[in-house]
Design an enzyme around this catalytic site. Structure first.
Site, PDB file in Angstrom:
ATOM      1  N   HIS A  42      41.648  31.240  37.164  1.00 16.82           N
ATOM      2  CA  HIS A  42      43.216  30.558  36.737  1.00 16.82           C
ATOM      3  C   HIS A  42      42.936  29.212  35.590  1.00 16.82           C
ATOM      4  O   HIS A  42      43.687  28.228  35.949  1.00 16.82           O
ATOM      5  CB  HIS A  42      43.886  29.978  37.862  1.00 16.82           C
ATOM      6  CG  HIS A  42      44.402  31.307  38.697  1.00 16.82           C
ATOM      7  ND1 HIS A  42      45.313  31.845  38.428  1.00 16.82           N
ATOM      8  CD2 HIS A  42      43.789  31.766  39.783  1.00 16.82           C
ATOM      9  CE1 HIS A  42      45.594  32.949  39.425  1.00 16.82           C
ATOM     10  NE2 HIS A  42      44.409  33.033  40.221  1.00 16.82           N
TER      11      HIS A  42
ATOM     12  N   HIS B 111      48.386  37.666  36.479  1.00 17.27           N
ATOM     13  CA  HIS B 111      48.341  36.098  35.570  1.00 17.27           C
ATOM     14  C   HIS B 111      48.088  36.456  34.147  1.00 17.27           C
ATOM     15  O   HIS B 111      48.405  35.777  33.293  1.00 17.27           O
ATOM     16  CB  HIS B 111      47.836  34.990  36.197  1.00 17.27           C
ATOM     17  CG  HIS B 111      48.412  34.581  37.550  1.00 17.27           C
ATOM     18  ND1 HIS B 111      49.077  33.512  37.374  1.00 17.27           N
ATOM     19  CD2 HIS B 111      48.282  35.118  38.928  1.00 17.27           C
ATOM     20  CE1 HIS B 111      49.295  33.351  38.614  1.00 17.27           C
ATOM     21  NE2 HIS B 111      49.067  34.385  39.436  1.00 17.27           N
TER      22      HIS B 111
END
Length: 139
Positions: free
Chosen positions: A10, A85
């Site tokens: 991330h 994502h």
């Protein structure tokens, strides 16, 4: 055969709006790359959510590039698959990992769902939104 597995790094995520948390994600990614190099596995794989956003900030892109180049210099192949994502939710959109193809990253994608190197078969399926699924169950 040994391999290193990473996922959900991330990069670019500024948890709670704090720059310090964003820096933590970069630091942990860099530490993981250094650890992989010290362990000398046959290959490494990142199985989704390299970035927090499908359009990651420049620093996240550069940090990933630096890590991938370090692995390349250490002669450790790296494979990646896009997570939810990483994917722009548009049909035929490309994940940001495609930028690193020329740096040695091998991207598992709908167009290239597997790699065979010697006696290694490595395959997978990137994240696909239920709205983009081709399955009759999801129409």
């Amino acid at each position: 055969m040994q391999f290193a597995h990473l996922a959900d790094t991330h990069m670019g995520y500024r948890q709670y709006g704090l720059t310090e948390r964003e820096n933590d994600f970069f630091e942990v990614f860099n530490q993981a790359i250094d650890e992989i190099i010290s362990e000398r596995p046959d290959f490494a794989i990142h199985s989704g959510d390299l970035f927090e956003y499908s359009r990651p900030p420049t620093r996240a892109l550069l940090t990933a590039q630096h890590g991938i180049l370090k692995l390349k210099e250490a002669k450790i192949p790296i494979y990646a698959i896009a997570g939810n994502h990483d994917v722009v939710m548009r049909k035929n959109a490309l994940p940001p990992q495609i930028l690193y193809k020329d740096f040695g990253l091998k991207l598992i994608s709908p167009n290239n769902p597997f790699y065979v190197t010697g006696d290694l078969f490595l395959g997978g399926s990137p994240y696909t939104s239920i709205h983009h699924s081709q399955s009759p169950l999801h129409r």
